[in-house]
Design an enzyme around this catalytic site. Sequence first.
Site, PDB file in Angstrom:
ATOM      1  N   HIS A 208       0.823  -1.212   0.000  1.00 31.15           N
ATOM      2  CA  HIS A 208       0.000   0.000   0.000  1.00 31.15           C
ATOM      3  C   HIS A 208       0.861   1.268   0.000  1.00 31.15           C
ATOM      4  O   HIS A 208       0.456   2.291   0.559  1.00 31.15           O
ATOM      5  CB  HIS A 208      -0.976   0.010   1.182  1.00 31.15           C
ATOM      6  CG  HIS A 208      -2.063  -1.023   1.034  1.00 31.15           C
ATOM      7  ND1 HIS A 208      -3.213  -0.781   0.315  1.00 31.15           N
ATOM      8  CD2 HIS A 208      -2.143  -2.305   1.468  1.00 31.15           C
ATOM      9  CE1 HIS A 208      -3.979  -1.869   0.349  1.00 31.15           C
ATOM     10  NE2 HIS A 208      -3.345  -2.810   1.030  1.00 31.15           N
TER      11      HIS A 208
ATOM     12  N   GLY B  15      -4.305 -13.407  -4.476  1.00 31.83           N
ATOM     13  CA  GLY B  15      -3.429 -12.320  -4.038  1.00 31.83           C
ATOM     14  C   GLY B  15      -1.989 -12.500  -4.484  1.00 31.83           C
ATOM     15  O   GLY B  15      -1.076 -11.923  -3.903  1.00 31.83           O
ATOM     16  N   LEU B  16      -1.755 -13.313  -5.506  1.00 27.20           N
ATOM     17  CA  LEU B  16      -0.388 -13.508  -6.006  1.00 27.20           C
ATOM     18  C   LEU B  16      -0.174 -12.842  -7.359  1.00 27.20           C
ATOM     19  O   LEU B  16       0.675 -13.254  -8.154  1.00 27.20           O
ATOM     20  CB  LEU B  16      -0.060 -15.010  -6.076  1.00 27.20           C
ATOM     21  CG  LEU B  16      -0.128 -15.725  -4.734  1.00 27.20           C
ATOM     22  CD1 LEU B  16       0.166 -17.211  -4.877  1.00 27.20           C
ATOM     23  CD2 LEU B  16       0.859 -15.088  -3.738  1.00 27.20           C
TER      24      LEU B  16
ATOM     25  N   ASP C 206       2.394  -4.797  -9.063  1.00 24.58           N
ATOM     26  CA  ASP C 206       2.234  -6.146  -9.618  1.00 24.58           C
ATOM     27  C   ASP C 206       2.764  -6.223 -11.045  1.00 24.58           C
ATOM     28  O   ASP C 206       3.534  -7.126 -11.399  1.00 24.58           O
ATOM     29  CB  ASP C 206       0.755  -6.563  -9.626  1.00 24.58           C
ATOM     30  CG  ASP C 206       0.121  -6.464  -8.254  1.00 24.58           C
ATOM     31  OD1 ASP C 206       0.851  -6.260  -7.277  1.00 24.58           O
ATOM     32  OD2 ASP C 206      -1.118  -6.592  -8.159  1.00 24.58           O
TER      33      ASP C 206
ATOM     34  N   TYR D   6     -10.046  -0.877  -0.809  1.00 22.86           N
ATOM     35  CA  TYR D   6      -8.780  -0.531  -1.465  1.00 22.86           C
ATOM     36  C   TYR D   6      -8.866   0.883  -2.048  1.00 22.86           C
ATOM     37  O   TYR D   6      -7.985   1.720  -1.845  1.00 22.86           O
ATOM     38  CB  TYR D   6      -8.457  -1.551  -2.555  1.00 22.86           C
ATOM     39  CG  TYR D   6      -7.120  -1.323  -3.238  1.00 22.86           C
ATOM     40  CD1 TYR D   6      -5.954  -1.905  -2.740  1.00 22.86           C
ATOM     41  CD2 TYR D   6      -7.016  -0.529  -4.372  1.00 22.86           C
ATOM     42  CE1 TYR D   6      -4.723  -1.704  -3.353  1.00 22.86           C
ATOM     43  CE2 TYR D   6      -5.792  -0.314  -4.997  1.00 22.86           C
ATOM     44  CZ  TYR D   6      -4.657  -0.906  -4.484  1.00 22.86           C
ATOM     45  OH  TYR D   6      -3.444  -0.698  -5.101  1.00 22.86           O
TER      46      TYR D   6
HETATM   47  C1  GLA Z   1      -2.473  -4.812  -4.936  1.00 23.31           C
HETATM   48  C2  GLA Z   1      -2.271  -3.742  -5.998  1.00 23.31           C
HETATM   49  C3  GLA Z   1      -0.872  -3.153  -5.924  1.00 23.31           C
HETATM   50  C4  GLA Z   1      -0.531  -2.711  -4.508  1.00 23.31           C
HETATM   51  C5  GLA Z   1      -0.855  -3.830  -3.515  1.00 23.31           C
HETATM   52  C6  GLA Z   1      -0.626  -3.401  -2.088  1.00 23.31           C
HETATM   53  O1  GLA Z   1      -1.668  -5.917  -5.197  1.00 23.31           O
HETATM   54  O2  GLA Z   1      -2.475  -4.297  -7.281  1.00 23.31           O
HETATM   55  O3  GLA Z   1      -0.731  -2.093  -6.832  1.00 23.31           O
HETATM   56  O4  GLA Z   1      -1.178  -1.533  -4.168  1.00 23.31           O
HETATM   57  O5  GLA Z   1      -2.185  -4.285  -3.654  1.00 23.31           O
HETATM   58  O6  GLA Z   1       0.727  -3.220  -1.880  1.00 23.31           O
END
Ligand code: GLA
Length: 353
Positions: free
Chosen positions: A16, A101-102, A149, A198
């Site tokens: 974040h 979450g990957l 990501d 988010y």
């Molecule tokens: C998700 C978002 C990223 C980042 C993370 C938290 O994976 O796609 O851009 O903000 O959450 O670090």
Amino acid sequence: MYRVDSPGRVNLIGDHTDYALGYVMPVAINLYTVLHAQKDEKARVYSQIFREVKEFDLEDIKKANDWADYVRGIFWVLRVEGYKVGGMRGILGGDLPIGSGLGSSASIEIAVLAFLNGAYGLDLLPIEMALLAQKAENDFVGVPCGILDQFAVVHGKKEHVIFLDTDTLRHEYIRFPGDVQILVFYTGVKRELSSSAYAERRKVAEETLRLLGKRTSKEVEERELRNLPSLYRRFFGYIVRENRRVLEARDALESGDLQRFGELMTASHWDLARNYDVSSEELDFFVRKAVEFGAYGAKLTGAGFGGSAVAIVPEELALDVAMRVTDEYVRHFNWEPDYHLVSPSDGVRVRKV
Ligand code: GLA
């Protein structure tokens, strides 16, 4: 025909912070989206995971709220940005779990983009690919994510961690020790990244920067937050401290101090849990147990709200930690989690086959 191997990602520290233009430290991991594809007049893709075909009209690309939006989004963004491509016929598969979450969304987006880049000779630079995929996700899929990501999926490097300044987009590679394992643990709790939580955090971060008259979180000191509304102070305080931790984590890893690196990860987790409100009972459980059983450190990874956590563990303890945590997890939550021992991998790779 082309074959694309597009990795997933796990973020070791710096969550974040990307949408506040701070620091992150991800690795691409050796779990992949695999795309086999060739040029075609139409766009037609089969997903081995969902066992279904989706076809769409290249002249009228519309969001359909299904997995193929990550494919559609890439065609859409190329068109919006003025690139000329035809269609594709492809099969999407691989061993990267979806929705845990990957980084599976970024991994699929980059797989499709890397294919189109190769097949239609777009000559895109890696960083351009990351930015286009992020735009597809922001403006087509509708998730206001940062660059973390997509950057990791494109720029990953075997045996290395990426240190990235998400403001300048300058990055460095730091060698990850061969005798340390990365344990990724999916809690089994689905995560709705596009959920309002988010987006709300991103909005608070942007609004805080605006109120302070600053461009990036890197320039902010905690004492400057004193006069802000308490939620802003609490959320942005986390971001400021996290940036510091990432810088310290980079130094620790460079000097081989895994103990310190791990402590910073764990500190990051509890700060995320207490002050950024993005953890869950399951993630906290994993972090507590992984550390208790011998991990150097552990934290939730990515957006949180369920999803996955990561621990770094001395190699000789890795299996033991993974199995003991899982046993306790099953006993406590009556739910079977999914876990992987992964290593830092190269970014997306396209080959003719
Ligand atoms: C998700 C978002 C990223 C980042 C993370 C938290 O994976 O796609 O851009 O903000 O959450 O670090």
